[in-house]
Scaffold this active site. Sequence first.
Site, PDB file in Angstrom:
ATOM      1  N   GLY A   1      -0.269  -3.644   4.014  1.00 58.43           N
ATOM      2  CA  GLY A   1      -0.974  -2.373   3.977  1.00 58.43           C
ATOM      3  C   GLY A   1      -0.254  -1.348   4.822  1.00 58.43           C
ATOM      4  N   SER A   2      -0.708  -1.211   6.052  1.00 54.30           N
ATOM      5  CA  SER A   2      -0.164  -0.200   6.934  1.00 54.30           C
ATOM      6  C   SER A   2       1.202  -0.599   7.481  1.00 54.30           C
ATOM      7  CB  SER A   2      -1.126   0.015   8.108  1.00 54.30           C
ATOM      8  OG  SER A   2      -2.463  -0.020   7.640  1.00 54.30           O
TER       9      SER A   2
ATOM     10  N   ARG B   1      -6.198 -20.626   7.449  1.00 54.64           N
ATOM     11  CA  ARG B   1      -6.448 -21.955   8.040  1.00 54.64           C
ATOM     12  C   ARG B   1      -7.810 -22.498   7.628  1.00 54.64           C
ATOM     13  NH1 ARG B   1      -2.171 -24.695  10.084  1.00 54.64           N
ATOM     14  NH2 ARG B   1      -0.945 -23.483  11.575  1.00 54.64           N
TER      15      ARG B   1
ATOM     16  N   GLY C   1      -3.072  -7.357   8.304  1.00 48.15           N
ATOM     17  CA  GLY C   1      -2.414  -7.503   9.602  1.00 48.15           C
ATOM     18  C   GLY C   1      -0.966  -7.935   9.525  1.00 48.15           C
TER      19      GLY C   1
ATOM     20  N   GLY D   1      -5.252  -2.993   8.847  1.00 49.30           N
ATOM     21  CA  GLY D   1      -4.959  -1.838   9.690  1.00 49.30           C
ATOM     22  C   GLY D   1      -4.758  -2.165  11.156  1.00 49.30           C
TER      23      GLY D   1
ATOM     24  N   ASP E   1       0.842  -1.190   0.000  1.00 51.11           N
ATOM     25  CA  ASP E   1       0.000   0.000   0.000  1.00 51.11           C
ATOM     26  C   ASP E   1       0.879   1.242   0.000  1.00 51.11           C
ATOM     27  OD1 ASP E   1      -2.246  -1.531   0.188  1.00 51.11           O
ATOM     28  OD2 ASP E   1      -2.892  -0.792   2.154  1.00 51.11           O
TER      29      ASP E   1
ATOM     30  N   LYS F   1      -8.042   0.528  -5.152  1.00 52.21           N
ATOM     31  CA  LYS F   1      -9.211  -0.078  -4.525  1.00 52.21           C
ATOM     32  C   LYS F   1     -10.500   0.602  -4.969  1.00 52.21           C
ATOM     33  CE  LYS F   1      -6.885  -1.342  -0.159  1.00 52.21           C
ATOM     34  NZ  LYS F   1      -6.868  -2.804  -0.225  1.00 52.21           N
TER      35      LYS F   1
END
Lengths: 291, 190
Positions: free
Chosen positions: A234-235, A164, A213, A152, A23, A80
Amino acid sequence: MDKGTYRVKTGFAEMFKGGVIMDVTTADQACIAEEAGAVAVMALERVPADIRAQGGVARMADPVRIKEIQAAVSIPVMAKARIGHFAEARILEALGVDFVDESEVLTPADPFYHIDKWAFKIPFVCGCRDLGEAARRIAEGAAMIRTKGEAGTGNVIEAVRHMRLLNDQIRRLTGMSKAELVTYGKEIGAPAEVLELIQAEGRLPVVNFAAGGIATPADAALMRLLGCDGVFVGSGIFKSADPEKRAQAIVMACTHYDDPKVLAEVSAGLGEAMPGIPIETIPDQELMQHR
Amino acid sequence: MTIGVLAVQGDVREHLRTLAHLGVAGHLVLRPEHLVGLDGIILPGGESTAMWRLMTRAGLASPLRESLVAGLPAFGTCAGIILLSREITNWPETFFGVLDIAVERNATGRQVDSFEGSVAANGLGEVPAVFIRAPLVRRMGPQVEVLALLGDAPVLVREGNVLAASFHPELTGDARVHELFVQICEKGER
């Protein structure tokens, strides 16, 4: 010569395998990502951690922002669109964006339907939490899947949960008879035709990345060890203390996920990771994965 | 016959599958020691910049270049042709530089302009071809043989032991281009 065929779309996704998609919100960040070895960048107005913190309605990025990022790098640029917002997706296609992420990180636009992705020449990636969701998105024309995780948060548990679940369900599916498969499809809301493809290959028929995450090289390696083809970060990069170094380290970890010595090397001295959020402290209605 | 597939990033699985179809086992190449004993190497599709950074950081770029210069047969598809070429017209770096051509990266445009069809290849007939943000050959040296064209642009070329395609034969289920490479490796003109 035919443009925008399903093979051209899914084939493009195959090229990302083993790689990291990052990102970015500015041209400078995009250059850092390219130099670190990202296989693509996701052009955004705000990273998921900021969307989560600031609230409000999150929408497609400003075309000016997207064009700046396209001009700055030679690697593919993704962007996005809101779930179901096919007008945003058409704008992104007109801008020459290489891949659209129909993403739960933005505020959903349609309470009933996802985008009909067959109607586009550019490919789409969609999130999933389980096999049913993955199969529905593929039936709608998605050329790539990513497990959703919880964007995030800097907390990998939801990404692991979704990977999983997907693995368990695919394992169960491979042992089923045709009659069992149809009934199973009904239970999980998945079209039987897509399940047959998945059963035949023992895996999703499209590339599957992990997302939501991932904040450290070890997180990336964990997701690869669980069977995903690559990762979205992402973050995790630009909310950390040393984005350049962390970006390079995550790229190395995604390739050498099965080599703990390399992982030990690249994990050393990266500075502070992004601050994380325990999932149980997030109110249910604020979880992006349920969108 | 031992053929390696550069496996730092990209569509490695599709190349392995195509080799398996020809009865050839592919070997993943991630580290310098994986180069030992190879009769040839495939550089797959992917992102050339990402692949190069990964090879450099893993200490693989220099030994692989030495092997290529010493005559290890190589087959590059899409990103692979960029990695092999002597010059890139729209990028400041060159990578292995063992194939005497100049390529333009992303010459067919963005993904919305990517396409599939077929090309007539010398000695192979009409082969299906998938072009994804494809590089095209803009100039080439006298020793380079053109095996297929797309319009005026060479898209399948050979110089001695080095074979390179702008497109992705590995995505089509047709193994003829790979078969040609296996023959080059068998001859072992090293």
